[in-house]
Design a protein around this motif. Structure first.
Motif, PDB file in Angstrom:
ATOM      1  N   PRO A 136      39.765  44.773 -32.945  1.00  0.00           N
ATOM      2  CA  PRO A 136      40.155  43.511 -32.287  1.00  0.00           C
ATOM      3  C   PRO A 136      41.421  43.737 -31.480  1.00  0.00           C
ATOM      4  O   PRO A 136      42.397  44.279 -31.997  1.00  0.00           O
ATOM      5  CB  PRO A 136      40.435  42.564 -33.463  1.00  0.00           C
ATOM      6  CG  PRO A 136      40.186  43.336 -34.708  1.00  0.00           C
ATOM      7  CD  PRO A 136      40.096  44.772 -34.374  1.00  0.00           C
ATOM      8  N   ILE A 137      41.389  43.347 -30.216  1.00  0.00           N
ATOM      9  CA  ILE A 137      42.533  43.587 -29.345  1.00  0.00           C
ATOM     10  C   ILE A 137      43.052  42.264 -28.791  1.00  0.00           C
ATOM     11  O   ILE A 137      42.417  41.664 -27.926  1.00  0.00           O
ATOM     12  CB  ILE A 137      42.159  44.547 -28.197  1.00  0.00           C
ATOM     13  CG1 ILE A 137      41.564  45.835 -28.754  1.00  0.00           C
ATOM     14  CG2 ILE A 137      43.392  44.863 -27.364  1.00  0.00           C
ATOM     15  CD1 ILE A 137      41.339  46.908 -27.728  1.00  0.00           C
ATOM     16  N   PRO A 138      44.193  41.789 -29.309  1.00  0.00           N
ATOM     17  CA  PRO A 138      44.847  40.630 -28.685  1.00  0.00           C
ATOM     18  C   PRO A 138      45.804  41.123 -27.615  1.00  0.00           C
ATOM     19  O   PRO A 138      45.902  42.324 -27.379  1.00  0.00           O
ATOM     20  CB  PRO A 138      45.620  40.017 -29.856  1.00  0.00           C
ATOM     21  CG  PRO A 138      45.993  41.201 -30.693  1.00  0.00           C
ATOM     22  CD  PRO A 138      44.908  42.238 -30.506  1.00  0.00           C
ATOM     23  N   CYS A 139      46.524  40.221 -26.978  1.00  0.00           N
ATOM     24  CA  CYS A 139      47.584  40.652 -26.077  1.00  0.00           C
ATOM     25  C   CYS A 139      48.572  41.482 -26.883  1.00  0.00           C
ATOM     26  O   CYS A 139      48.942  41.102 -27.982  1.00  0.00           O
ATOM     27  CB  CYS A 139      48.305  39.453 -25.468  1.00  0.00           C
ATOM     28  SG  CYS A 139      49.852  39.884 -24.644  1.00  0.00           S
ATOM     29  N   GLN A 140      48.989  42.610 -26.339  1.00  0.00           N
ATOM     30  CA  GLN A 140      49.821  43.517 -27.114  1.00  0.00           C
ATOM     31  C   GLN A 140      51.294  43.108 -27.132  1.00  0.00           C
ATOM     32  O   GLN A 140      52.083  43.704 -27.849  1.00  0.00           O
ATOM     33  CB  GLN A 140      49.698  44.935 -26.544  1.00  0.00           C
ATOM     34  CG  GLN A 140      48.261  45.420 -26.461  1.00  0.00           C
ATOM     35  CD  GLN A 140      47.723  45.792 -27.822  1.00  0.00           C
ATOM     36  OE1 GLN A 140      48.177  46.736 -28.441  1.00  0.00           O
ATOM     37  NE2 GLN A 140      46.734  45.060 -28.305  1.00  0.00           N
ATOM     38  N   HIS A 141      51.652  42.110 -26.339  1.00  0.00           N
ATOM     39  CA  HIS A 141      53.046  41.656 -26.284  1.00  0.00           C
ATOM     40  C   HIS A 141      53.994  42.844 -26.182  1.00  0.00           C
ATOM     41  O   HIS A 141      54.819  43.084 -27.055  1.00  0.00           O
ATOM     42  CB  HIS A 141      53.368  40.760 -27.487  1.00  0.00           C
ATOM     43  CG  HIS A 141      52.652  39.455 -27.413  1.00  0.00           C
ATOM     44  ND1 HIS A 141      53.130  38.372 -26.728  1.00  0.00           N
ATOM     45  CD2 HIS A 141      51.444  39.076 -27.894  1.00  0.00           C
ATOM     46  CE1 HIS A 141      52.261  37.385 -26.784  1.00  0.00           C
ATOM     47  NE2 HIS A 141      51.223  37.781 -27.492  1.00  0.00           N
ATOM     48  N   CYS A 142      53.826  43.553 -25.084  1.00  0.00           N
ATOM     49  CA  CYS A 142      54.593  44.768 -24.854  1.00  0.00           C
ATOM     50  C   CYS A 142      56.076  44.461 -24.697  1.00  0.00           C
ATOM     51  O   CYS A 142      56.460  43.403 -24.202  1.00  0.00           O
ATOM     52  CB  CYS A 142      54.105  45.447 -23.581  1.00  0.00           C
ATOM     53  SG  CYS A 142      52.325  45.705 -23.534  1.00  0.00           S
TER      54      CYS A 142
ATOM     55  N   VAL B 180      51.699  45.377 -31.334  1.00  0.00           N
ATOM     56  CA  VAL B 180      50.512  45.343 -32.191  1.00  0.00           C
ATOM     57  C   VAL B 180      50.265  46.751 -32.689  1.00  0.00           C
ATOM     58  O   VAL B 180      50.105  47.674 -31.897  1.00  0.00           O
ATOM     59  CB  VAL B 180      49.286  44.830 -31.425  1.00  0.00           C
ATOM     60  CG1 VAL B 180      48.060  44.831 -32.323  1.00  0.00           C
ATOM     61  CG2 VAL B 180      49.552  43.443 -30.880  1.00  0.00           C
ATOM     62  N   PHE B 181      50.237  46.907 -34.037  1.00  0.00           N
ATOM     63  CA  PHE B 181      50.053  48.228 -34.645  1.00  0.00           C
ATOM     64  C   PHE B 181      48.698  48.264 -35.324  1.00  0.00           C
ATOM     65  O   PHE B 181      48.296  47.303 -35.962  1.00  0.00           O
ATOM     66  CB  PHE B 181      51.165  48.504 -35.652  1.00  0.00           C
ATOM     67  CG  PHE B 181      52.536  48.334 -35.057  1.00  0.00           C
ATOM     68  CD1 PHE B 181      53.232  47.146 -35.236  1.00  0.00           C
ATOM     69  CD2 PHE B 181      53.124  49.332 -34.303  1.00  0.00           C
ATOM     70  CE1 PHE B 181      54.490  46.971 -34.674  1.00  0.00           C
ATOM     71  CE2 PHE B 181      54.377  49.167 -33.748  1.00  0.00           C
ATOM     72  CZ  PHE B 181      55.060  47.983 -33.928  1.00  0.00           C
ATOM     73  N   TYR B 182      48.009  49.379 -35.198  1.00  0.00           N
ATOM     74  CA  TYR B 182      46.666  49.494 -35.771  1.00  0.00           C
ATOM     75  C   TYR B 182      46.672  50.536 -36.874  1.00  0.00           C
ATOM     76  O   TYR B 182      47.247  51.611 -36.701  1.00  0.00           O
ATOM     77  CB  TYR B 182      45.661  49.913 -34.697  1.00  0.00           C
ATOM     78  CG  TYR B 182      45.376  48.818 -33.701  1.00  0.00           C
ATOM     79  CD1 TYR B 182      46.143  48.684 -32.552  1.00  0.00           C
ATOM     80  CD2 TYR B 182      44.356  47.900 -33.930  1.00  0.00           C
ATOM     81  CE1 TYR B 182      45.882  47.671 -31.655  1.00  0.00           C
ATOM     82  CE2 TYR B 182      44.095  46.886 -33.039  1.00  0.00           C
ATOM     83  CZ  TYR B 182      44.863  46.777 -31.904  1.00  0.00           C
ATOM     84  OH  TYR B 182      44.617  45.771 -31.013  1.00  0.00           O
TER      85      TYR B 182
ATOM     86  N   PHE C   9      48.933  53.411 -35.513  1.00  0.00           N
ATOM     87  CA  PHE C   9      49.059  53.875 -34.133  1.00  0.00           C
ATOM     88  C   PHE C   9      49.114  52.679 -33.209  1.00  0.00           C
ATOM     89  O   PHE C   9      48.843  51.552 -33.613  1.00  0.00           O
ATOM     90  CB  PHE C   9      47.887  54.809 -33.766  1.00  0.00           C
ATOM     91  CG  PHE C   9      46.540  54.135 -33.730  1.00  0.00           C
ATOM     92  CD1 PHE C   9      45.752  54.090 -34.879  1.00  0.00           C
ATOM     93  CD2 PHE C   9      46.037  53.568 -32.562  1.00  0.00           C
ATOM     94  CE1 PHE C   9      44.504  53.476 -34.862  1.00  0.00           C
ATOM     95  CE2 PHE C   9      44.792  52.958 -32.546  1.00  0.00           C
ATOM     96  CZ  PHE C   9      44.030  52.912 -33.693  1.00  0.00           C
ATOM     97  N   ILE C  10      49.504  52.941 -31.939  1.00  0.00           N
ATOM     98  CA  ILE C  10      49.481  51.876 -30.933  1.00  0.00           C
ATOM     99  C   ILE C  10      48.530  52.306 -29.816  1.00  0.00           C
ATOM    100  O   ILE C  10      48.231  53.486 -29.655  1.00  0.00           O
ATOM    101  CB  ILE C  10      50.881  51.574 -30.347  1.00  0.00           C
ATOM    102  CG1 ILE C  10      51.536  52.837 -29.808  1.00  0.00           C
ATOM    103  CG2 ILE C  10      51.752  50.908 -31.373  1.00  0.00           C
ATOM    104  CD1 ILE C  10      52.910  52.601 -29.226  1.00  0.00           C
ATOM    105  N   LEU C  11      48.055  51.324 -29.069  1.00  0.00           N
ATOM    106  CA  LEU C  11      47.084  51.628 -28.027  1.00  0.00           C
ATOM    107  C   LEU C  11      47.777  52.152 -26.778  1.00  0.00           C
ATOM    108  O   LEU C  11      48.796  51.621 -26.350  1.00  0.00           O
ATOM    109  CB  LEU C  11      46.303  50.356 -27.666  1.00  0.00           C
ATOM    110  CG  LEU C  11      45.414  49.771 -28.743  1.00  0.00           C
ATOM    111  CD1 LEU C  11      44.739  48.515 -28.215  1.00  0.00           C
ATOM    112  CD2 LEU C  11      44.376  50.769 -29.201  1.00  0.00           C
TER     113      LEU C  11
END
Lengths: 337, 466, 372
Positions: free
Chosen positions: C185-191, C334-336, C322-324
């Motif tokens: 699931p990928i939300p906005c990553q709020h970089c 967002v960390f996966y 990890f991060i995308l």
């Protein structure tokens, strides 16, 4: 003598009781004593050490290699419980040291398990400010780029305005300074009627205005690369760790007539529709409140529930609550009870 | 041997012609252009009412025909810079007859290009936000600043050498034009009397502008390219985008100039002033720029292709083999190789041949802008199937309206303003003449003047009667 | 006429170019951020040194009574000969008139425009939340085990009244090395180095102090450069009249709720700032049947998935989060945690998930539908 007094059944009872006492109190810990200690208080961001010393209860010898698990008791977003911080092993002196970073203001409650009864440490952390700083919005020389752009664009426009002034000179037919022969000739020309308000002047004026607008744009522009804290925004509040906030009501856009109609609107603007659906039909996140009784709706709304914020009298008054209930009643009728 | 004054009189006559008479063909053409522009405006009104949903764009390919047109027209606007400024700085005298048209094209192309950015906006009613809340860090604001500066500079640069010509229109056109138009000439001619003081000021102003406009023009298409290159899309994440776009702009600018020049030459009988030599030189310049473009393209594709990083395969496939192959190869062969081939083969090196090559170049460059925008956006960023983009009739209508608007403005310009730079050409002619006089004095007795008008293919010494 | 009694206009014309140079120095000083009094002093220092140098060079020589050339743009020799002490002092004085206030111009413009730069918030609280997410992919199976379209997406759609076909948090199926797939699931990553914020021409999208990237649809002009810039495909455009339920139009638009969606503007996942500030969790966290998504605060280093609490730093490190697209340097929040749903019994070969639906019974009149 004691044994003969107790008799066969008495001895058996004592032996059984003894085994029971021995067997209770955990797998390995029945014969350990654990002393725990922590500093009196700490500052935020500091890493303190929690020490636990394990001795054998019977012999008083330090126990090596005993595993102790540390927990911290926290509450976040309506969920309360323990976080497992980690484990520590005792060394040959029976001392286990655990490094613990203080990230929370207030009283820390640490539970240490593995030594029989869990030991609880409690100490306050009162000093400290922001620990984590986001890299967003940081630039090398704040605003320098903007000034460079302003200077470059400004220089170009100044040169163009100078050109405009030259053209105004053409229109006025004025000679360059110091050239006598030319000046005489142009004096004759000048008397033929020149006006200040000609194309060239107006065009130059327009250029000045445009250049001014551009410079104004550049000067007013926010300075941070990532547009942090932008000018002109009205954000209702920043989320602080210590703060307690109400769910904001963003306001009804229209005036609705009937009570149920208003209630339908409030159901959206207070965020209820987000979890319960626009028709209060229920969604993946939350069940439909349509079949609930007035008392139940009132109680849950005022006090909140896990996963649902609470709305106090000041945030959502009784009139509005009644209107929402009227809407729910109407929906209940539509849904068939 | 004709004196300079006679020559000038003939030039003035030719220049006054369009302003004096208007043919039926002209009105028919004008009506056609107005009709197409009107149709484009109707399509835009639909878009304003319903939103961009009437276009073929989607979340995954969020730019399309409009941005293509924007980049294309800003590119064309570099025609003026090259001809008027760069060639003027290098004292290339042959460029003077075409200089006015080149500057027309620049100003008009900038207006049309800027219009297409506004067409592409989702909320054009909020355009003022760019001025009130503009952030100088944004490539779009750089674009706004650069295009505004370039538009002002090019209008000024178009206007300055035209002042004496407007004065001459003011003086000579009174019987043929209406009173408002005559008033316009009087206002625009700003009291030009041809005094030496005025000449000095004007000359200095032109000198300043011709140097200033070169860096402005280079910066404009560089910042346009940075709208793409400042993103993280793989096809756009290239350091040479700025240079690549400026080269492409000059390239397509020359081609457009050749086409417009050919049309105006035929319609207004300018054969004496716009000679095959002009087409030849511009053709050579165009071929040279084509070489530069080929080099730039090869640099990009070879460096990417050698390494073949993640994502390069998809880009190469869609561009060279699959969906966009027809576009790319038309651009490469039709747009880039054609001008070089045509200039190499003697039999094709005619006016007709060069104009054909220029038409191909323009079409090829338009296609190149299109596939740069679309293929860059089409490469999937996450694991989803790539979507396709097909422009709708609204987009095509507005595009056609844009081209028609460009042609319309040029058509109107040609009717109202002098298409030949009379003053500059006369000044140059006078200089050449004086040189010939000096030359004659050096060679006492040689009747060089009798041998005819000096030109670049000089006749043998002591040549025959004129 | 006394040579030192030159008229003001003559002086201006004479020292024009030099004055321009002085002004440029002043502007540069202002540009370097040296404003106000230090800036004035710096420029005075520069001017004074220049005057001293020039006076020494030419001051004692008798200046010419006539000027051979037009001094504006004329040569330096003539210029220098014209600068006597009187002229120098006049130039000095004129510059002071203009240089002094120069440093205050930007501030003055700001005040005139009514836009004060916000001061530090006057608040008794001192620590700002730094929102972040951890998504544990060991527990995400695309909602195969509950036989429904992904519930995080469904809750987000219902909660924000999203127009079709927006999926702010979207569950993608990614191929694994070897065989099989995983759901992510990928939300906005709020970089924290957001490409979208960097390119916005009007600052409609911005970084909030909590680290979130928000959009103000009332300022957005719909140029869509942010959509070209986002490397995660997480920004969505309202191409036409958004197909939302009519009730959505009862609310006043607020940038923290984004209801109703406005035509011609960009929207995206906002980490539900209104909800988390009020102490509840975002829709996606609440809805996940496997509690795979954690929402947390980097300032207090704590996160929860609705049931369990974890320390963000320890949890991420322990499970090799990890991060995308790390190589792009966007610094997402967002960390996966790597996995393929094994913790809920999924094998990588079980591919396919149900498509998302938009459950509106009725949509606002005049709405359009479009595809992604």
């Amino acid at each position: 003598m004691t044994w003969r007094r107790l008799g066969r059944w008495g001895t058996l009872a004592i032996l059984v009781l003894g085994f029971l006492l021995l067997g209770s109190g955990g797998a390995f810990a029945d014969h350990w004593t654990v002393e725990v200690s922590a500093p009196e208080e700490g500052a935020l961001g500091e890493t303190i050490q929690l020490t636990a010393t394990v001795h054998d209860a019977a012999t008083g010898e330090p126990v090596e290699g005993a595993e102790l698990v540390f927990f911290s008791s926290v509450t976040f977003a309506g969920v309360g419980g323990d976080i497992e911080l980690g484990e520590a092993l005792t060394n040959d002196l029976g001392v286990a040291v655990f490094d613990y970073e203080l990230r929370k203001l207030g009283t820390h409650t640490i539970t240490i398990e593995g030594g029989g009864e869990p030991n609880i440490l409690s100490f306050p952390v009162t000093i400290g400010g922001q620990l984590y700083r986001s890299p967003a919005g940081i630039s090398l020389i704040p605003g320098a780029g903007g000034w460079v752009v302003t200077l470059v664009i400004g220089a170009i426009w100044v040169i163009m305005i100078i050109v405009g002034v030259s053209v105004v000179r053409v229109s006025r037919g004025s000679p360059p300074a110091g050239n006598e022969a030319e000046a005489e000739e142009d004096e004759r020309e000048r008397s033929a009627g020149t006006k200040w308000l000609n194309t060239a002047t107006m065009v130059t004026a327009v250029m000045v205005v445009v250049a001014g607008g551009i410079v104004a744009l550049l000067i007013r522009s926010p300075n941070t690369h990532h547009n942090r804290d932008p000018v002109g925004y009205d954000r209702s509040a920043v989320a602080f760790v210590e703060g307690a906030y109400a769910y904001p009501d963003f306001g009804l856009a229209d005036d609705a007539a009937a009570e149920a109609e208003i209630g339908r609107g409030l159901f959206v603007t207070f965020g209820c529709a987000g979890c319960h659906g626009v028709d209060a039909e229920g969604t993946t996140t939350a069940k439909s409140p349509a079949s609930a009784s007035y008392d139940w709706v009132r109680q849950v709304t005022r006090n909140g529930q896990p996963g649902m914020p609470s709305y106090s009298e000041q945030e959502l008054n009784d009139t509005q609550l009644n209107e929402i209930f009227a809407f729910l009643a109407e929906t209940r009728g539509e849904l068939g009870g | 041997m004709e004196s300079v004054n006679d020559w000038q009189a003939r030039l003035e006559d030719t220049t006054l012609d369009p302003a004096r008479k208007t043919t039926r063909n002209y009105y028919a053409f004008l009506f056609f252009l107005l009709a197409v522009t009107g149709w484009g405006m109707y399509a835009y009104s639909l878009q304003v009412r319903r939103g961009l949903v009437v276009t073929g764009m989607s979340d995954r390919i969020s730019w399309g025909l409009y941005i293509t047109m924007f980049v294309f027209f800003i590119g064309i606007s570099h025609a003026g810079t090259l001809i008027s400024a760069i060639l003027r700085v290098s004292h290339a005298g042959w460029r003077t007859p075409v200089t006015r048209m080149a500057e027309f094209i620049t100003a008009v192309a900038l207006v049309t290009g800027a219009f297409f950015v506004i067409v592409d906006l989702g909320r054009p009613d909020r355009l003022i936000n760019v001025l009130v809340f503009g952030r100088w860090q944004s490539p779009i604001v750089w674009d706004v600043l650069a295009v505004t500066t370039y538009l002002t500079a090019s209008v000024v640069y178009l206007y300055l050498p035209m002042v004496p010509d407007l004065a001459f229109f003011r003086d000579r056109l009174a019987p043929w034009v209406s009173r408002p138009k005559h008033l316009l000439y009087r206002i625009l001619a700003i009291n030009w009397r041809g005094t030496s003081g005025q000449k000095r000021h004007l000359g200095r102003a032109i000198s300043i502008m011709m140097i200033l406009i070169i860096p402005i023009a280079v910066s404009v298409h560089t910042v346009v390219s940075w709208i793409f290159a400042m993103t993280l899309r793989e096809a756009w994440n290239s350091a040479i985008f700025g240079f690549f776009f400026v080269a492409g702009a000059i390239f397509s600018g020359i081609a457009t100039l050749i086409v417009v020049m050919a049309i105006l030459r035929r319609v207004y009988r300018l054969e004496e002033y716009i000679t095959p030599k002009h087409f030849l030189y511009l053709g050579y310049l165009m071929a040279a720029m084509a070489g530069v473009m080929i080099y730039a393209n090869l640099s990009e594709y070879i460096t990417a292709g050698f390494k073949f990083e993640e994502g390069t395969e998809f880009l190469f496939r869609q561009l060279f083999i699959d969906e966009f192959a027809p576009y790319f190869w038309f651009y490469f062969i039709g747009g880039l190789m054609t001008p070089i081939v045509f200039m190499f083969i003697r039999r094709l090196r005619t006016i007709g041949g060069i104009v054909t090559a220029a038409v191909f170049v323009d079409m090829g460059m338009w296609v190149e802008r299109y596939f740069i925008v679309v293929t860059g956006l089409r490469a999937p960023l996450l694991p989803y199937e790539p979507v396709n983009y097909a422009p709708t009739w609204v987009e095509w209508s507005i595009t056609a309206g844009g081209f028609a608007f460009f042609a319309l403005l040029i058509t109107l310009f040609v009717k109202a303003f002098p298409i030949m730079a009379v003053w500059e050409m006369t000044e140059e002619r006078r200089e050449e003449f004086e040189e010939m006089v000096e030359y004659e004095h050096e060679f006492d007795g040689e009747d060089v003047l009798a041998s005819g008008v000096p030109d670049l293919a000089p006749e043998p010494e002591g040549g025959g009667p004129p | 006429m006394n040579h030192s009694g030159r008229s003001l206009s003559e002086t201006i014309r004479a020292v024009g170019p030099l004055w321009l140079t002085v002004m440029s120095i002043a502007l540069l000083a202002a540009a370097a951020g040296i404003r106000g009094l230090p800036g004035v002093l710096l420029v005075f220092l520069v001017i004074a040194s220049a005057v001293v140098v020039l006076a020494r060079y030419s001051g004692r020589r008798a200046p010419q009574t006539t000027v051979a050339h037009d001094a504006t743009g004329g040569n330096l020799q003539v210029l220098l000969r014209m600068i006597d002490r009187r002229t120098a002092i006049r130039m000095f004085g004129m510059s002071a008139l203009f240089v002094g206030p120069l440093g205050t111009v930007p501030k003055a413009l700001e005040i005139l425009a009514g836009q004060q730069v916000p001061e530090e918030t006057q608040s008794p609280f001192s620590r700002i939340r730094q929102w972040a997410m951890i998504i544990d992919l060991r527990y995400c199976d695309g909602c195969q085990s509950v036989a429904s379209p992904p519930r995080c997406t469904a809750a987000c759609v219902e909660g924000h009244l999203l127009p079709e076909p927006m999926q702010w948090i979207e569950v993608f199926e990614d191929e694994l090395e070897g065989e099989g797939t995983r759901f992510i699931p990928i939300p906005c990553q709020h970089c924290q180095n957001p490409p979208c914020v960097n390119v916005c021409p009007v600052g409609a999208t911005f970084s909030a102090p909590e680290g979130l990237v928000l959009i103000d649809q009332e300022r957005c002009i719909g140029c869509r450069i942010c959509m070209a810039a986002c490397p995660y495909d997480r920004r969505f455009f309202n191409w036409g009249e958004p197909p939302v339920p009519p009730e959505a139009h009862l609310a006043n638009y607020n940038l923290e709720a984004q209801v109703p969606a406005l035509k011609g503007t960009v929207m995206k996942c906002d980490f539900c700032p209104d909800m988390v500030r009020a102490g509840t969790l975002p829709y996606c966290i609440q809805a996940c049947p496997n509690q795979a998504i954690y929402y947390g605060d980097l300032e207090e280093d704590i996160a929860t998935n609705g049931r369990q609490l974890v320390s963000m730093a320890a949890f991420s490190a322990e499970h090799n989060a990890f991060i995308l697209k790390e190589e792009l340097g966007t610094q997402p929040r967002v960390f996966y945690i790597p996995g393929h749903g094994e913790a809920v019994g999924r094998t990588p070969s079980r591919t396919g998930r149900l498509p998302t639906v938009w459950p509106w019974n009725r949509i606002a009149p005049g709405s359009d539908l479009w595809s992604r």
